[in-house]
Design a protein around this motif. Structure first.
Motif, short mmCIF file in Angstrom:
data_model
loop_
_atom_site.label_atom_id
_atom_site.label_comp_id
_atom_site.label_asym_id
_atom_site.label_seq_id
_atom_site.Cartn_x
_atom_site.Cartn_y
_atom_site.Cartn_z
N SER A 270 -12.80 0.23 -8.79
CA SER A 270 -12.21 0.12 -7.45
C SER A 270 -12.01 -1.35 -7.06
N SER A 271 -13.01 -2.17 -7.32
CA SER A 271 -12.91 -3.60 -6.95
C SER A 271 -11.75 -4.26 -7.68
N ALA A 272 -11.61 -3.95 -8.97
CA ALA A 272 -10.55 -4.58 -9.76
C ALA A 272 -9.17 -4.17 -9.25
N GLN A 273 -8.97 -2.88 -9.02
CA GLN A 273 -7.64 -2.40 -8.62
C GLN A 273 -7.31 -2.82 -7.18
N THR A 274 -8.29 -2.76 -6.29
CA THR A 274 -8.05 -3.16 -4.90
C THR A 274 -7.75 -4.65 -4.82
N ALA A 275 -8.47 -5.45 -5.61
CA ALA A 275 -8.23 -6.89 -5.60
C ALA A 275 -6.83 -7.21 -6.14
N LEU A 276 -6.41 -6.52 -7.19
CA LEU A 276 -5.08 -6.74 -7.74
C LEU A 276 -4.00 -6.38 -6.71
N LEU A 277 -4.19 -5.26 -6.02
CA LEU A 277 -3.20 -4.84 -5.03
C LEU A 277 -3.18 -5.80 -3.83
N ALA A 278 -4.36 -6.30 -3.45
CA ALA A 278 -4.44 -7.19 -2.28
C ALA A 278 -3.66 -8.48 -2.49
N THR A 279 -3.46 -8.90 -3.74
CA THR A 279 -2.73 -10.13 -4.01
C THR A 279 -1.21 -9.93 -3.99
N ARG A 280 -0.77 -8.67 -3.97
CA ARG A 280 0.66 -8.39 -4.05
C ARG A 280 1.28 -8.31 -2.65
N PRO A 281 2.44 -8.91 -2.45
CA PRO A 281 3.16 -8.68 -1.20
C PRO A 281 3.75 -7.28 -1.18
N LEU A 282 3.71 -6.65 -0.02
CA LEU A 282 4.24 -5.29 0.13
C LEU A 282 5.45 -5.33 1.05
N CYS A 283 6.53 -4.74 0.59
CA CYS A 283 7.80 -4.82 1.32
C CYS A 283 7.72 -4.01 2.62
N LYS A 284 8.36 -4.54 3.63
CA LYS A 284 8.46 -3.83 4.91
C LYS A 284 9.73 -2.97 4.91
N PRO A 285 9.76 -1.91 5.71
CA PRO A 285 8.71 -1.47 6.64
C PRO A 285 7.55 -0.80 5.91
N HIS A 286 6.34 -1.03 6.44
CA HIS A 286 5.15 -0.47 5.82
C HIS A 286 4.96 0.99 6.23
N ARG A 287 5.81 1.83 5.70
CA ARG A 287 5.76 3.27 5.97
C ARG A 287 5.31 3.98 4.71
N LEU A 288 4.14 4.60 4.76
CA LEU A 288 3.60 5.32 3.61
C LEU A 288 3.84 6.81 3.81
N ASP A 289 4.58 7.40 2.89
CA ASP A 289 4.81 8.84 2.95
C ASP A 289 3.62 9.56 2.35
N HIS A 290 2.48 9.40 3.03
CA HIS A 290 1.22 9.97 2.54
C HIS A 290 0.27 10.10 3.72
N PHE A 291 -0.86 10.80 3.49
CA PHE A 291 -1.85 10.92 4.57
C PHE A 291 -3.03 9.97 4.38
N ILE A 292 -3.09 9.29 3.23
CA ILE A 292 -4.10 8.26 2.98
C ILE A 292 -3.43 7.07 2.29
N CYS A 293 -4.13 5.95 2.29
CA CYS A 293 -3.63 4.79 1.57
C CYS A 293 -3.97 4.96 0.09
N GLU A 294 -3.14 5.72 -0.60
CA GLU A 294 -3.40 6.01 -2.01
C GLU A 294 -2.59 5.06 -2.88
N LEU A 295 -3.13 4.77 -4.04
CA LEU A 295 -2.56 3.75 -4.91
C LEU A 295 -1.10 3.96 -5.28
N PRO A 296 -0.69 5.13 -5.78
CA PRO A 296 0.72 5.29 -6.15
C PRO A 296 1.68 5.07 -4.98
N ALA A 297 1.29 5.54 -3.78
CA ALA A 297 2.15 5.34 -2.61
C ALA A 297 2.24 3.87 -2.22
N LEU A 298 1.13 3.15 -2.31
CA LEU A 298 1.14 1.72 -1.98
C LEU A 298 1.94 0.92 -3.01
#
Length: 323
Positions: A163-191
């Protein structure tokens, strides 16, 4: 491990870097049914898994490696579901769910840690079942308490590391706006579908490799363990012995199929092919439904757990009678 209420925001506008979780808003007529289903499963998860932990702790006859590992699995299921269900229930009431970036990463890290821990725990339980069936005379030595504690500790540490490795890798990436997740949780494939900028493909490859390790290595251990169990069962001359061996492993194998089937579908496919509409229902199954089913799977045909429950209820009844 759980999302703080202060990390969940209900609003229509803000200047913060936040994510709008669409949940099941595209199925408005289905939301009341899902609300009832999710609430029922959550109550079953809390009551069923808490009862398993209580029985395993209080009854000396359940002080065995199998129930020690099962207690850890029950704790993981309670935490896993609790990291998801409260905001999901709120969203199913019809409001838009906004999470700040920190809250979204917290939820992602928590669910990944507990889900990864369950992957490794299920493999440890498969090893325990293989030792019980294939080496019954040496089982006590093979499944020593120190080894069981080491396996449980390795499961928790492995889940946390992944979890630490994957969350840290994702945290370094810019995420394009609008930040609309077609999901009910912040799940990795959707992010990952929101990832943009240079190096996104390299980061996704690294994260995919981590998911392969945490899913395929334990599943390989499980397949090898049950391959050994199948050979041992085929070599048994007694039909009673074969039935006992199948009964010993049947519950665990059912839990493995339910969890790994949905988890592999979600995490071991390229992000470009990930169908968010279908993915929401698959995620709902392994985050909400499976943890509710596990206590039933492990108790419906388990005489030891039923006996422990009767003894506990009997002792409570005698205690009340004395008062």
């Amino acid at each position: 491990f759980f999302i703080s209420p202060f990390q969940t925001f209900w609003a229509n506008h803000s200047t913060e870097d936040r994510f709008l979780l669409l949940g099941f808003s595209d199925w408005p007529s289905l939301q009341p049914v899902l609300f009832a289903l999710v609430l029922l499963c959550y109550l079953l998860t809390l009551s069923g898994n808490s009862a398993l932990v209580l029985l395993a702790a209080r009854d000396p006859r359940l002080h065995t490696p199998m129930y020690y590992l099962l207690s850890h699995l029950a704790l993981v299921d309670v935490g896993f579901t609790t990291s998801v269900v409260p905001p999901l229930l709120a969203a199913l009431r019809g409001r838009a769910l906004w999470l700040p970036r920190g809250g979204c990463l917290t939820q992602l890290g928590t669910s990944l840690a507990l889900g990864s821990t369950e992957c490794v725990l299920l493999a440890a339980m498969a090893l325990d079942r293989a030792a019980a069936v294939c080496r019954p005379l040496r089982y006590a030595a093979l499944a020593a308490p120190r080894l069981c504690r080491a396996l449980a500790g390795a499961s928790w540490l492995g889940g946390l590391a992944n979890s630490s490795a994957q969350t840290a890798l994702l945290a370094t990436r810019p995420l394009c706006k609008p930040h609309r997740l077609d999901h009910f949780i912040c799940e990795l494939p959707a992010l990952l579908k929101l990832a943009c900028g240079g190096g996104a493909r390299a980061t996704e490859s690294q994260m995919f490799a981590a998911r392969v390790v945490i899913l395929l290595v334990p599943s390989t251990v499980i397949l090898a363990s049950y391959g050994a169990v199948a050979r041992a069962i085929c070599g048994m001359r007694s039909s009673g012995g074969r039935r006992k061996a199948v009964g010993t492993c049947g519950s665990h194998l059912t839990a493995v199929c339910l969890f790994y089937g949905s988890a592999i579908y979600t995490y071991l496919q390229p992000t470009a092919r990930y169908n968010q509409g279908r993915g929401k229902f698959v995620s709902l199954f392994y985050t909400v439904v499976t943890p509710a089913l596990n206590p039933l799977i492990y108790t419906l045909r388990n005489r030891e757990v039923k006996g422990a429950a009767r003894r506990l209820l009997g002792s409570l009844g005698r205690g009340e009678a004395r008062q």
